[in-house]
Design an enzyme around this catalytic site. Structure first.
Site, PDB file in Angstrom:
ATOM      1  N   ALA A 121     -23.326 -30.267   6.307  1.00 30.26           N
ATOM      2  CA  ALA A 121     -23.900 -29.669   5.107  1.00 30.26           C
ATOM      3  C   ALA A 121     -23.953 -28.152   5.294  1.00 30.26           C
ATOM      4  CB  ALA A 121     -25.301 -30.224   4.887  1.00 30.26           C
TER       5      ALA A 121
ATOM      6  N   GLU B 268     -20.244 -37.806   8.126  1.00 25.31           N
ATOM      7  CA  GLU B 268     -20.641 -38.728   7.048  1.00 25.31           C
ATOM      8  C   GLU B 268     -19.512 -38.862   6.019  1.00 25.31           C
ATOM      9  OE1 GLU B 268     -24.448 -36.652   6.537  1.00 25.31           O
ATOM     10  OE2 GLU B 268     -25.410 -38.617   6.697  1.00 25.31           O
TER      11      GLU B 268
ATOM     12  N   GLU C  52     -27.946 -33.475  13.287  1.00 25.31           N
ATOM     13  CA  GLU C  52     -29.028 -33.052  12.389  1.00 25.31           C
ATOM     14  C   GLU C  52     -30.365 -32.925  13.100  1.00 25.31           C
ATOM     15  OE1 GLU C  52     -26.652 -35.218  11.632  1.00 25.31           O
ATOM     16  OE2 GLU C  52     -26.043 -35.020   9.535  1.00 25.31           O
TER      17      GLU C  52
ATOM     18  N   GLY D 258     -22.924 -33.936   8.034  1.00 25.55           N
ATOM     19  CA  GLY D 258     -22.312 -34.357   6.771  1.00 25.55           C
ATOM     20  C   GLY D 258     -20.799 -34.513   6.885  1.00 25.55           C
TER      21      GLY D 258
HETATM   22  N1  3HC Z   1     -23.573 -24.420   7.430  1.00 28.80           N
HETATM   23  C1  3HC Z   1     -23.459 -23.101   7.206  1.00 28.80           C
HETATM   24  N2  3HC Z   1     -22.953 -22.240   8.106  1.00 28.80           N
HETATM   25  C2  3HC Z   1     -22.533 -22.744   9.283  1.00 28.80           C
HETATM   26  C3  3HC Z   1     -22.611 -24.116   9.577  1.00 28.80           C
HETATM   27  C4  3HC Z   1     -23.160 -24.976   8.596  1.00 28.80           C
HETATM   28  N3  3HC Z   1     -23.265 -26.296   8.791  1.00 28.80           N
HETATM   29  N4  3HC Z   1     -22.131 -24.318  10.821  1.00 28.80           N
HETATM   30  C5  3HC Z   1     -21.746 -23.115  11.275  1.00 28.80           C
HETATM   31  N5  3HC Z   1     -21.971 -22.164  10.347  1.00 28.80           N
HETATM   32  C6  3HC Z   1     -21.650 -20.740  10.441  1.00 28.80           C
HETATM   33  C7  3HC Z   1     -22.390 -20.037  11.555  1.00 28.80           C
HETATM   34  O1  3HC Z   1     -23.658 -19.604  11.127  1.00 28.80           O
HETATM   35  C8  3HC Z   1     -21.465 -18.894  11.858  1.00 28.80           C
HETATM   36  O2  3HC Z   1     -21.666 -17.917  10.846  1.00 28.80           O
HETATM   37  P1  3HC Z   1     -21.510 -16.353  11.179  1.00 28.80           P
HETATM   38  O3  3HC Z   1     -20.101 -16.190  11.631  1.00 28.80           O
HETATM   39  O4  3HC Z   1     -21.847 -15.702   9.907  1.00 28.80           O
HETATM   40  O5  3HC Z   1     -22.505 -16.081  12.270  1.00 28.80           O
HETATM   41  C9  3HC Z   1     -20.085 -19.494  11.647  1.00 28.80           C
HETATM   42  O6  3HC Z   1     -20.295 -20.647  10.817  1.00 28.80           O
HETATM   43  C10 3HC Z   1     -19.388 -19.941  12.911  1.00 28.80           C
HETATM   44  O7  3HC Z   1     -20.271 -20.774  13.652  1.00 28.80           O
HETATM   45  P2  3HC Z   1     -20.406 -20.663  15.221  1.00 28.80           P
HETATM   46  O8  3HC Z   1     -20.579 -19.237  15.607  1.00 28.80           O
HETATM   47  O9  3HC Z   1     -21.455 -21.631  15.629  1.00 28.80           O
HETATM   48  O10 3HC Z   1     -18.959 -21.138  15.658  1.00 28.80           O
HETATM   49  P3  3HC Z   1     -18.514 -22.068  16.853  1.00 28.80           P
HETATM   50  O11 3HC Z   1     -17.053 -22.151  16.751  1.00 28.80           O
HETATM   51  O12 3HC Z   1     -19.151 -21.612  18.116  1.00 28.80           O
HETATM   52  O13 3HC Z   1     -19.137 -23.520  16.562  1.00 28.80           O
HETATM   53  C11 3HC Z   1     -19.708 -25.476  15.265  1.00 28.80           C
HETATM   54  C12 3HC Z   1     -18.746 -24.280  15.464  1.00 28.80           C
HETATM   55  C13 3HC Z   1     -19.594 -26.441  16.460  1.00 28.80           C
HETATM   56  C14 3HC Z   1     -19.314 -26.165  14.008  1.00 28.80           C
HETATM   57  C15 3HC Z   1     -21.151 -24.939  15.191  1.00 28.80           C
HETATM   58  O14 3HC Z   1     -21.202 -23.903  14.227  1.00 28.80           O
HETATM   59  C16 3HC Z   1     -22.181 -25.961  14.787  1.00 28.80           C
HETATM   60  O15 3HC Z   1     -22.640 -26.715  15.620  1.00 28.80           O
HETATM   61  N6  3HC Z   1     -22.579 -25.949  13.500  1.00 28.80           N
HETATM   62  C17 3HC Z   1     -23.656 -26.763  12.990  1.00 28.80           C
HETATM   63  C18 3HC Z   1     -23.270 -28.207  12.868  1.00 28.80           C
HETATM   64  C19 3HC Z   1     -24.398 -28.993  12.290  1.00 28.80           C
HETATM   65  O16 3HC Z   1     -25.533 -28.922  12.721  1.00 28.80           O
HETATM   66  N7  3HC Z   1     -24.109 -29.802  11.272  1.00 28.80           N
HETATM   67  C20 3HC Z   1     -25.095 -30.610  10.633  1.00 28.80           C
HETATM   68  C21 3HC Z   1     -25.621 -29.872   9.445  1.00 28.80           C
HETATM   69  S1  3HC Z   1     -26.941 -30.734   8.668  1.00 28.80           S
HETATM   70  C22 3HC Z   1     -26.156 -31.919   7.727  1.00 28.80           C
HETATM   71  O17 3HC Z   1     -24.971 -32.044   7.781  1.00 28.80           O
HETATM   72  C23 3HC Z   1     -27.054 -32.748   6.862  1.00 28.80           C
HETATM   73  C24 3HC Z   1     -26.330 -33.923   6.283  1.00 28.80           C
HETATM   74  O18 3HC Z   1     -26.602 -35.037   7.064  1.00 28.80           O
HETATM   75  C25 3HC Z   1     -26.776 -34.201   4.880  1.00 28.80           C
END
Ligand code: 3HC
Ligand code: NAI
Length: 708
Positions: free
Chosen positions: A68, A110, A130, A107
């Site tokens: 998400a 998902e 999450e 997501g």
């Molecule tokens: N939403 C918005 N922005 C995100 C994002 C997300 N899910 N994931 C990463 N970003 C952004 C970061 O803030 C960063 O932005 P910036 O360049 O402006 O600082 C950019 O993307 C790159 O991210 P990283 O610096 O972390 O890049 P890496 O290559 O080191 O890592 C990654 C990539 C493994 C995808 C890591 O970003 C990550 O773990 N992201 C979060 C994943 C996550 O937690 N997903 C679950 C979200 S909650 C959800 O999905 C709810 C659902 O169940 C309904």
């Protein structure tokens, strides 16, 4: 979002019978509103077109879909919701295939689980992280993962937030097929081939929701145990137990009711302050690398480094550097010390071997990049030096003179000092532009925080080199200015003092530690002192005695404890007793007697403190000094203070950091507390000007983060 934006983040094209739906929302294809709307439109398009027999979903760029869009959380909901889109996708009569070449997280996974078939490329990473954001998978993940991979494995995936490799995901049943290839183009080609195979075989849609969970009675019994375990382990976290509840619903309830339950609990998590704290932490950790020097200067090249000193820190830093693939020469004073330094390094790797986490061959290969030496002449050609000798300005100056003499022009010269004046250390050389602070935390090979301390004369490319080193070492870097203790230790000294005052005024060290643990810290301040060794703080207090304001209140209890040789765990007693080398201390009546004696000597009548009263003072001291550190430019932004405490001092992550905590309390409340405490001790509880200013303007610390 306009149709145009939607069209550009989700593109569709026909390849024979297959509608290829590619998501192109850099940097990580997060499922923002436009992507959700685009996916829904793509499914509608597929359903409306009789010539389309299958849908292939791929992600452009490095990720499949990272989840998400975290930035949307906490804002009003923007339809369509992800569960709605995914239910529609799963219900489709045309087969839906996901081809995953990079992160498919939250997501993103998902989406993949709502597709009918899944294939993965070697670099795929699948997970439901999450929980790290205070959430649970809220788009069917808690209901679909147990159906695909089994209850225990799904619960584990969601509770740990870990990422599975493509191979592990195949073994777990999350994907159907592994194929070679490395990027989005390869994923599309492989996905098309697979989809066409499925079509040729007249394969029908296979909906995850229809999978029956096997042996429900056993699964439910296992969930009882897991719930009890999770309650114990999750230390005040809200979402882990809700995850277990959702998995139980997956076993007990029909799919649609399970989804409804998941939604309700997801919204509870979304509205919890822990979600706000954890998401603040996620972004803050990525913001700290955004520094003024980044635009101005590219990092200098480095491959060979030197570490001066092979003690606790020198050895830990060496391990970090070796693990980052660098070549390290370690310099010590004499043969005996360098042998000890090398042994300190090897001890870390031997520990890994004993735990089965490293092989002898891997250790040998790593140690091949390590050279022990007692001669500075051996570091003439290194690119970067990290000094970790005794915490003594004169000793450090002498080392830097030596470095100045031998190191090649352009070598970065760093000091790991905890408190000392790095401008003075730089001035001992003829090249202050190359001198910087790299303040690692102990144990340096484990702790994530790296304070990068920027002295007045340092060149911008030395600063960016330090940030690049942090990245290579997988550390969390925070830029700090020069002052006594930089960001972390300077603030620590102040709230530690507040803890001492609370102790002398009536609470026992054990009550204070308990209150601090109750707030979410793994340990209280007196336990930390015992772990680190009371002698370290004692030496610092002695060093500062001459410059201490004579009017400032000073609590002698810790000195009395140290005078008895009670330095904590290493001496078997400190504030606590550690009989027979125990790691968990027991309260010591003799320490309480010392506290009583000190109170009596000062004429203090002890009073009661509730845990809440203890924490209000402890946190007010931390936040007030944090505000001063920002005001003076020692920290670039409040979020830099937050990250320092999250990564280096055990501050509970779900609270987002001290400054985020203060924002969530309301800065006016924190300031009102400080003003009230100031009635007892106006010198210590002097409000930070920045705090007063923000309150007067009705602003919070976050407004400074945004403005920076
Ligand atoms: N939403 C918005 N922005 C995100 C994002 C997300 N899910 N994931 C990463 N970003 C952004 C970061 O803030 C960063 O932005 P910036 O360049 O402006 O600082 C950019 O993307 C790159 O991210 P990283 O610096 O972390 O890049 P890496 O290559 O080191 O890592 C990654 C990539 C493994 C995808 C890591 O970003 C990550 O773990 N992201 C979060 C994943 C996550 O937690 N997903 C679950 C979200 S909650 C959800 O999905 C709810 C659902 O169940 C309904
Ligand atoms: P330590 O006492 O374990 O190690 C210091 C090492 O430096 C010793 O092995 C000593 O032989 C060597 N040494 C002394 N003078 C030398 C010289 N002139 N040339 C080469 N080697 C020399 O100390 P520790 O704990 O590793 O601390 C080192 C530095 O790291 C200090 O500045 C300290 O403030 C800082 N630091 C310490 C932390 C900790 O928790 N221990 C945390 C962060 C920083």
């Amino acid at each position: 979002m306009s149709d145009q934006a939607q069209a550009s983040v989700v593109q569709t094209r026909r390849e024979g019978d297959v509608l290829v739906v590619s998501i192109n929302n850099p940097p990580v294809n997060a499922l923002g509103q436009a992507v959700r709307a685009g996916l829904l439109a793509a499914m509608e398009q597929a359903e409306a077109d009789a010539a389309v027999r299958a849908v292939l979903i791929v992600g452009e760029g490095k990720a499949f879909i990272a989840g998400a869009d975290i930035r949307e959380f906490g804002k009003p909901a923007m339809p369509p919701s992800l569960p709605e889109v995914l239910n529609r996708m799963e219900a489709s009569d045309k087969i839906v295939v996901a081809a995953i070449h990079g992160p498919a997280l939250g997501g993103g996974l998902e989406v993949a689980m709502s597709a009918h078939y899944r294939l993965a490329l070697p670099a795929a990473k699948l997970g439901l992280p999450e929980v790290n954001l205070g959430l649970l998978p809220g788009a069917g993940g808690t209901q679909r993962a147990p159906r695909l991979m089994g209850v225990a494995a799904a619960a584990d995936l969601m509770l740990t937030g870990k990422h599975l490799s493509a191979k592990a995901a195949l073994a777990a049943g999350l994907v159907d097929k592994l194929v070679d290839g490395k990027d989005a183009t390869d994923a599309t080609a492989a996905g098309l081939a697979y989809t066409n195979e499925l079509l040729a075989a007249k394969t029908a849609p296979r909906r995850t929701r229809d999978i029956e969970i096997a042996d429900k009675a056993a699964a439910l019994a296992a969930l009882d145990t897991l719930a009890a375990d999770t309650a114990k382990k999750s230390r005040g976290l809200f979402s882990p137990l809700k995850i277990v509840e959702c998995v139980r619903a997956a076993v007990e309830l029909p799919f649609d009711q399970g989804i409804a339950k998941e939604r309700a609990l997801f919204v509870e998590c979304l509205n919890s302050p822990q979600r706000a704290g954890l998401i603040h932490a996620f972004f803050a950790e990525r913001e700290t690398a955004k520094i003024p020097e980044a635009k101005a200067a590219a990092p200098r090249h480095f491959a060979k480094i030197a570490v001066i000193g092979g003690g606790t820190m020198g050895a830990g830093i060496t391990v970090s550097a070796l693990d980052a693939g660098l070549t390290v020469t370690m310099i010590e004073r004499d043969a005996e010390s360098i042998a000890r330094g090398q042994a300190n390094v090897e001890k870390v790797y031997n520990g890994l071997i004993a735990k089965g986490r490293m092989t002898e061959e891997a250790k040998a290969a790593t140690m091949a990049r390590y050279t022990p030496s007692t001669s500075y002449d051996d570091i003439r050609d290194v690119d970067l030096v990290i000094e970790a000798v005794f915490e003594d300005l004169e000793v450090k100056k002498a080392v830097f003179k030596e470095l100045d003499r031998v190191c090649k022009a352009g070598a970065v010269l760093a000091t790991n000092t905890s408190y000392l004046d790095i401008d003075a250390i730089a001035a001992a050389t003829l090249r202050p532009q190359d001198v910087i602070g790299l303040h690692f935390f102990s144990p340096a090979n484990i702790m994530k925080l790296l304070e990068i301390v920027v002295p007045a004369k340092v060149a911008p490319d030395v600063v960016t080199t330090a940030f690049e080193l942090a990245k290579r070492m997988k550390k969390v870097p925070v830029r700090a200015g020069v002052c006594d203790g930089f960001i972390g230790n300077r603030i620590l000294a102040v709230y530690k003092q507040a803890a001492d005052y609370i102790m002398e005024d009536g609470a026992s060290p054990y009550e204070i530690d308990e209150a601090v643990r109750g707030f979410g810290y793994p340990m209280g301040p007196f336990q930390v002192t015992d772990l680190a060794g009371g002698d370290i703080g004692w030496a610092t207090r002695k060093r500062r005695a001459a410059t201490r304001d004579p009017k400032a209140r000073y609590v002698e209890v810790a000195d009395r404890v140290c005078e008895r040789g009670w330095f904590g765990q290493k001496t078997g007693r400190g504030f606590y007793l550690y009989p027979q080398g125990a790691r968990v201390g027991q309260p010591d009546p003799e320490v309480l007697a010392i506290v009583d004696a000190e109170r009596a000597r000062k004429g203090v009548t002890p009073r009661q403190f509730t845990p809440d009263e203890i924490m209000r003072r402890y946190m007010a001291a931390m936040v007030n000094e944090g505000a001063k550190v920002v005001e003076e430019g020692i920290a670039l932004r409040p979020l830099d203070v937050d990250v320092t405490f999250l990564s280096g001092y055990g501050f509970p992550r779900f609270r987002g950091g001290p400054m985020k905590w203060a924002d969530m309390q309301g800065l006016d409340k924190v300031l009102a507390d400080i003003r009230e405490f100031a009635k007892e001790d106006a010198l210590f509880w002097k409000p930070a000007l920045l705090l007063e200013k923000l309150v007067a303007e009705g602003r919070d610390f976050e407004s400074l983060n945004k403005a920076a």
